[in-house]
Structure formats: structure tokens, C-alpha cells
Design an enzyme around this catalytic site. Structure first.
Site, PDB file in Angstrom:
ATOM      1  N   GLU A   1      38.785  40.022  40.425  1.00 23.41           N
ATOM      2  CA  GLU A   1      39.538  39.057  41.232  1.00 23.41           C
ATOM      3  C   GLU A   1      40.880  39.587  41.719  1.00 23.41           C
ATOM      4  OE1 GLU A   1      37.708  34.947  39.316  1.00 23.41           O
ATOM      5  OE2 GLU A   1      39.447  35.897  38.364  1.00 23.41           O
TER       6      GLU A   1
ATOM      7  N   LYS B   1      40.535  44.167  37.733  1.00 24.13           N
ATOM      8  CA  LYS B   1      40.874  43.138  36.747  1.00 24.13           C
ATOM      9  C   LYS B   1      39.927  43.128  35.554  1.00 24.13           C
ATOM     10  CE  LYS B   1      41.271  38.144  36.032  1.00 24.13           C
ATOM     11  NZ  LYS B   1      41.145  36.801  36.616  1.00 24.13           N
ATOM     12  N   GLN B   2      38.612  43.268  35.813  1.00 26.53           N
ATOM     13  CA  GLN B   2      37.633  43.052  34.746  1.00 26.53           C
ATOM     14  C   GLN B   2      36.329  43.747  35.114  1.00 26.53           C
ATOM     15  OE1 GLN B   2      37.806  38.725  35.407  1.00 26.53           O
ATOM     16  NE2 GLN B   2      35.607  38.769  35.756  1.00 26.53           N
TER      17      GLN B   2
END
Length: 732
Positions: free
Chosen positions: A428, A496-497
Site C-alpha cells: 500500500e 510496505k508488506q
């Protein structure tokens, strides 16, 4: 046990955490709260319009604290017993022990209860009194509460939620009955021990609330209220468990994760209510402004669902039924954005409409629609439950998702492939990008699965589905041999991830070991270290696939910074911020063990024995520009899929000597796997009773040796890769 006799399933402390968010939770599939909290929540009961909708706060009669009057300070312990689903507070002095137990009844899901037991431990005849702090106030910011007449000694309130999610939407009425709580309880001088039990019944009908309360009273009279709850938990654990001979913190983490996740799933048998899915923080959280307000995300379908399906397909089906009931909302979402078919919301609550407070996520993070369908596919491949698809709405959902993806794609004359533009990937940190590799790959998977189901049901497959699946762009850098996160991604940009690493698992996009390694090495150093808890589990799975066991363990070890003491409640981020009781992180951690250490994969095969992506046909003509697997994907493996198997390929670190997974479900069978570095032992503990089915067998990959699997018998062989299949099929 490797670390002495301490029970890894029981968490005990002499004090409570200073942050009340980290208190243990007691929930079942319908009711939930944190201990010592003044509110509880009901699954599916929300208040507020669209982006303001949140779990409705219901005043909690079980928010009671026990104290002993007097100057002396008794020894104090707080314990969460995950084996029995019970939180207890014990005060122990020289002459007595007082025990306070709190639980959400696992099988009678409309009941929560607590008990106070005072036991004399010395030869005295003095009365012993404990005081009960009861801050209960029958008010709510979300319900228009009214007082009703007492029922069988219980007080009664009821009320509707104030604001529907959408105009004309549901405003459920909540009914609460509870046993009045006195300010003190006294063990009389002639008594050696005594228990007092207190019930709270909550339902969306007066009839159900009263029936549940009466059932609870009957169990109290029989002396079996808590034991019936504990027996339900014991049965749950018998049906699914992960244990290993290894470090105590790892064993504790596994029991904690399983406890919190199993607390959220429906019990076996008739539910008696409509299940409304699982939010990242579970039922214990989700009040206004807290833990994503109790909304349901891709977290349920991607991070929690695979673990639930592996053990309890019936509970997994209830999750899918929730998505089916939300289909009308998903159809409206797509229509409002100018597309066909069904677009599932980034955040879902009671109607399936988009309820994300921030428009950008609802508009752009569309991969959730593919994530939903991936859960349906995993269920279909594992159970062959055609009724869900033929009769109960599954096919309508599958075809609507396929229609959405086709309408969302645009043709690129320049690249001669389909693009999906203007999206936010799982990472994101980036938005409005074109051709997110994860989004496009999961869209392709959706289309291939839809086509497979259509063929199975003898339904003509729309040419558009096949064309879009074959020609959607899945970005690949042929020179660097890795997958860019999206068009224009520059190596080194922060992430982010977990995003691209999800291509290898759970998507199982075909790629060489070199490409899989390059993806891991490209994104591991640039992924946010303090980001969401589920990320490092997926890196661990990737390294385990490559047999880089210690490197995998170093990634999995990062997860321990998200586990808080003493009750093993997960925080979303390692600095303690974000959602708590973060089931998403727990789901990822469990997958690292259940699918990483074991190598479990649900794999499809064609008639020639080529292992293909779990979707059917992963080939993609947009990969003509240099993808190393293009000849395989477009040549030898294009024939019709005829079978599915459960693959195993174990790999675990040196400090683990033995791994036992109990209750693996496959085609109606239940299996137990016991794995050491030298041997794999498989036992079928249960076979389907309701319909004849071909028995299972284990096949070793290298030798093609076959081992029939019969109920009640064990087979063993040297540890190696292989798979479980129905025995009527040819061993490829």
C-alpha cells in the site's frame, strides 16, 4: 517436551499487561470480548452508515473483577488455558483459594459465562468473602436499549442498532439476558467449597436469548456448564493440532495462534445463526475507531482461511457462505464503478457494500476480489463440494467475479496483451499503478478457476474468460529474472508488506527456483521491517521451498516481536501499533508452519503428470518476452486437468526434531502427519461415512512408490517429497 514440563498451551502470569488492548480474549463464533472490558460484540451486528459502520458496542455483564477485602495481599495469578478456552484469575491466601473463570461457551454460542469458586484450604470456620467489582451499566452508544421484564431470575434489555449500513439496510435487534451480580459472595463457616455461576445470553431474537439462557440454567443445575464448554474445546483440539519437539516459544506461539483463530470459527454442526466472517482483530475488537472497526478484509480469505480449510472444511464453508450472501452488494459495487460482474469490497460488513472510510482503498485495492475467489478454489479442490457451487450460490459468485475481471481489463495494442490499470497492490505504499503483478496474477487465477468449474459442470466457457486469462500481462523482467511489482517499479523502492513474494505462495505461479530466489532477494531488504505481522511468514515459506532452512527461520523469528506477553496476543506491527489480537498475523505464522515446514500444497495435475498452478492453466501469452517457463506453460501442460493432490515436501530447522499435524482434511478424510528428519508417518484417522469414495494413497515423488492409506492404519517411509491422491488415479 523439549523445554521441560511447562505446558505450551497454558499462559500464566502474576500480573496483567499494562496495555488493556493486550488482555486475553474470550470469544466464540457469535460473541466475543476482551476480559475485563465493559463491552462485547456480536458477529454481524454493526451500527453506522457506510464508512462509519462498526461493530455495535453491547454492554458486558461479564466485566467483573474479583478482590478479597482485608489488608493481606494474596498470591495472584492470571491464566489463559487454550486447551479449555478459559481465562482464570486465582487469589490464594493461607486459608483459602478464590478462582474466577471467564469463557464464551464454544458450542452454545449465544452464551458467555463466569464462575466464582471459593475453596477453604485450612481448618477454619470463619466465613470467607470475596468482593465483586461490577461496573456494568446497561447503556450503549450504538443501541437504543430498553428494559424488559426479568426472565427466570435474569435481567433483560433489548434494542435496535441506531443507523443502518446503507439506506433501507438491516438494523438488527439485540437481546441480552444476564444473571444479576452481587457486590460480594461469602463461603459460610460450615462450607468447605462453593461455586457461583453467572450467565449472559445474547441473541438477535427474544426467543433465542431465552432458550439459550434456559439451556445454560439446565447445565448449571446438572453441574456441567463449564465442563460442556471444555469438552467442546477438547473435541476441537482432537480434530486439529500442531505440535513439535522444539523450542518452547515456538510451541507456545502455535498454540496461541490456533486458540485465537479457532475461537473465531463456527462450531461443527448446525450454527443456528448466519456467520458474518472474521475481521483482523476478531470479535473482541472493532468498536468505532478501533481495529478496522470489525470489517472483513482479504485478511480472512488469504491469511486465515487456508489454515481453517486444512482442518475444518465445514467452518471454511461458512466463511464462503458469508461471501455468497454479500454477492448482491458486490454486484452493486462493480456497477457503481462502471464495471460488470461482482467487485468485492476492500472492507466488508453486513451488506457486501464498500465500507472502507478512505475511498482510495475501496476503489483501487481490487485484488481482494481475486483473493475471495482463491478461497473458493482452495475449498473446491480440497472437498469437491459441488453442492456449494451448483445449489448454494457458489457458481453465481464465481461467474460474476470472472465477468468483473474481464470488464476491468483493457487491451494494449503496443504489448498485445491485457492490462489492469490504476490499482493499489498489496504493497500500500504505491497506488494508481498499472499491472500490479499480484493483482493481475490473481485475476488470471480467478478466470482459470471459473473456466475449470464451468467445464466440470458442463457449462460452456465464455471465450472472453479464456482469452483474458491467456493474455493478461503478468510483469516479468527477463533480463534480471524477477517479477517487478508493477509496470515501472524500480528495484530498491521501499515496500510496505508481502506482495510479489505471494506469487510463489499462496498463488503458486509457476517459476523456476532461480526466479523464486530472485524475487525473495529483491524484496526482502526493501520490505518495511516494522510492517504488518504476516509479511515475514511468507518470506519464510519461500526460503523453505528452496530448502534454505536457516534463512527461512531468520524470517519467521521476526514474527516473535509481534507477539505480546503474557497471553500471546499479536499486535499488527512490531512496535505494538495497529490492530491487536491480529488474527491476520497469526494466520500467516500458522501457514509458515502448516505449509512451510510440511511443504503442503494443493496441486493440480494434467493427464500427462505435469504439475500446474492451482488454477488449471497458468500459461500467459503476455510472457512471450522471455519468461523461462513459457515453453512449459504453453506446450506440454495444456491438456485437461483430471486430478488434484495434496503435496508434501518437509523442511524444518535443526532445533525441531519432530512435527505432528493432527486433523488434516482431504476429500472428507482426516489424516495425521508425523514428520521427522528421517521418517514421515501418515495415518488416516477418519474416512467419509456418507458417500462411497476412492481410498487415498501416498505416492513418493522420486521413486513413484505407492502406499495405500486405510482408516486406522499407519504407513511410514523415509522423509522425502510426495503427495496424497485418490488411489484410482495413475501415479504419474
Amino acid at each position: 517436551m523439549a523445554d521441560g514440563k511447562e505446558d505450551p498451551a497454558v499462559f500464566t502470569s502474576a500480573s496483567l499487561p499494562s496495555d488493556p488492548r493486550l488482555l486475553a480474549t474470550v470469544t466464540n463464533a457469535y460473541l466475543g470480548t476482551r476480559v475485563y472490558r465493559d463491552i462485547l460484540h456480536v458477529n454481524g451486528v454493526y451500527n453506522g452508515a457506510v464508512g462509519d459502520t462498526h461493530r455495535a458496542d453491547i454492554p458486558s455483564p461479564i466485566n467483573v473483577r474479583m478482590t478479597v477485602p482485608g489488608a493481606h495481599s494474596p498470591a495472584e495469578t492470571f491464566t489463559l488455558n487454550t486447551r479449555t478456552g478459559t481465562f482464570s484469575h486465582v487469589l490464594q491466601s493461607t486459608d483459602h483459594t478464590a478462582t474466577h473463570q471467564i469463557y464464551a461457551h464454544h458450542s452454545l454460542v449465544h452464551l458467555m459465562a463466569f464462575s466464582i469458586t471459593i475453596r477453604r484450604s485450612a481448618r477454619t470456620t470463619q466465613p470467607i468473602t470475596v468482593q465483586l467489582q461490577t461496573p456494568f451499566v446497561p447503556k450503549s452508544q450504538d443501541l437504543d436499549l430498553n428494559q424488559g421484564p426479568d426472565f427466570q431470575g435474569a435481567h433483560y434489555i433489548y434494542g435496535k442498532t441506531l443507523v443502518p449500513e446503507v439506506e433501507g439496510g438491516p438494523r438488527p435487534t439485540v437481546h441480552v439476558l444476564w444473571t444479576p451480580v452481587p457486590q460480594a459472595l461469602t463461603l459460610r463457616g460450615e462450607e468447605q467449597e462453593r461455586s457461583w455461576e453467572f450467565l449472559t445470553a445474547v441473541a438477535e431474537s427474544e426467543e433465542e436469548a431465552k432458550r439459550s439462557y434456559s439451556d445454560g440454567l439446565a447445565l448449571i443445575a446438572a453441574g456441567s456448564l463449564h465442563s460442556s464448554h471444555a469438552h467442546a474445546w477438547a473435541a476441537l483440539w482432537r480434530g486439529c493440532c500442531i505440535d513439535l519437539d522444539g523450542p518452547l516459544p515456538l510451541r507456545q506461539a502455535l498454540y496461541g495462534c490456533l486458540y485465537y483463530l479457532l475461537s473465531a470459527v463456527p462450531p461443527q454442526g448446525n450454527l443456528g445463526f448466519l456467520f458474518h466472517g472474521i475481521s483482523p482483530g476478531g470479535l473482541s475488537n472493532g468498536t468505532q475507531g478501533e481495529d478496522y472497526w470489525g470489517h472483513v478484509f482479504w485478511d480472512q480469505d488469504t491469511w486465515m482461511f487456508p489454515n481453517i480449510l486444512l482442518f475444518y472444511p465445514e467452518a471454511a464453508r461458512a466463511i464462503l457462505e458469508y461471501r455468497i450472501r454479500m454477492l448482491e452488494g458486490a454486484l452493486r459495487n462493480a456497477q457503481e464503478q462502471g464495471y460488470k460482474g461482482a467487485k468485492f469490497p476492500w472492507e466488508s460488513a453486513a451488506t457486501g457494500r464498500e465500507v472502507c472510510p478512505e475511498e482510495i482503498y475501496g476503489a483501487q485495492e481490487i485484488h481482494v476480489t481475486g483473493d475471495v475467489l482463491m478461497a473458493f478454489e482452495q475449498y473446491y479442490r480440497t472437498t469437491q463440494d459441488q453442492k456449494l457451487f451448483r445449489e448454494d450460490g457458489g457458481w453465481k459468485l464465481v461467474s460474476a467475479v470472472a465477468q468483473y475481471w474481464c470488464s476491468r481489463m483493457v487491451w494494449s495494442e503496443e504489448e498485445q496483451c491485457y492490462h489492469i490499470k490504476g490499482v493499489m497492490p498489496p504493497d500500500e505504499y504505491h497506488c494508481r499503478v498499472d499491472n500490479s503483478v499480484y493483482t493481475n496474477a490473481v485475476a488470471q487465477r480467478s478466470l482459470n478457476f471459473a473456466a475449470d468449474v464451468a467445464r466440470d459442470f458442463l457449462i460452456p466457457v465464455p471465450e472472453e474468460w479464456v482469452d483474458c486469462a491467456q493474455k493478461v500481462k503478468v510483469p516479468f523482467d527477463a533480463e534480471k529474472k524477477y517479477h517487478p511489482e508493477y509496470d515501472g517499479y524500480s528495484p530498491g523502492e521501499p515496500v510496505k508488506q508481502a506482495d510479489v513474494v505471494l506469487l510463489g505462495f499462496p498463488l503458486m505461479l509457476p517459476m523456476s527456483s532461480e526466479v523464486r530466489r530472485n524475487d525473495l532477494e529483491m524484496y526482502e531488504p526493501v520490505t518495511e521491517l516494522d510492517g504488518p505481522a504476516m509479511t515475514w511468514s511468507m518470506f519464510a515459506v519461500g526460503w523453505l521451498e528452496l530448502k534454505e532452512v536457516q534463512r527461512a527461520q531468520s524470517q519467521l523469528n521476526k514474527c516473535f516481536s509481534n507477539i505480546t506477553e503474557p497471553f500471546k496476543v499479536w499486535a499488527e506491527n512490531s512496535d505494538g501499533s495497529g490492530a491487536v489480537n491480529f488474527l491476520t498475523g497469526m494466520g500467516g505464522f500458522l501457514q509458515a508452519v502448516l505449509f512451510g515446514y510440511t511443504g503442503f500444497r494443493r496441486v493440480l495435475w494434467d493427464v500427462r503428470g505435469c504439475a500446474v498452478w492451482g488454477v488449471g492453466r497458468p500459461y500467459n501469452t503476455a510472457l512471450l518476452c522471455g519468461h523461462p517457463l513459457f515453453p512449459l506453460l504453453t506446450g506440454s501442460c495444456l491438456s485437461r486437468i483430471t486430478k488434484t493432490s495434496l503435496r508434501f515436501n518437509p523442511a524444518f530447522p535443526d532445533d525441531i526434531n519432530n512435527l505432528k499435524v493432527t486433523g488434516v482434511s482431504y476429500f472428507g478424510n482426516k489424516l495425521t502427519f508425523t514428520i521427522t528428519k528421517e521418517e514421515i508417518r501418515i495415518k488416516v484417522t477418519e474416512s467419509p461415512r456418507d458417500a462411497p469414495a476412492s481410498p487415498l494413497e501416498a505416492v513418493l515423488e522420486e521413486s513413484r512408490q505407492r502406499f495405500p492409506l486405510r482408516e486406522g492404519q499407519s504407513v511410514s517411509f523415509p522423509t522425502a517429497a510426495g503427495w496424497i491422491q485418490r488411489s484410482f488415479t495413475k501415479a504419474f
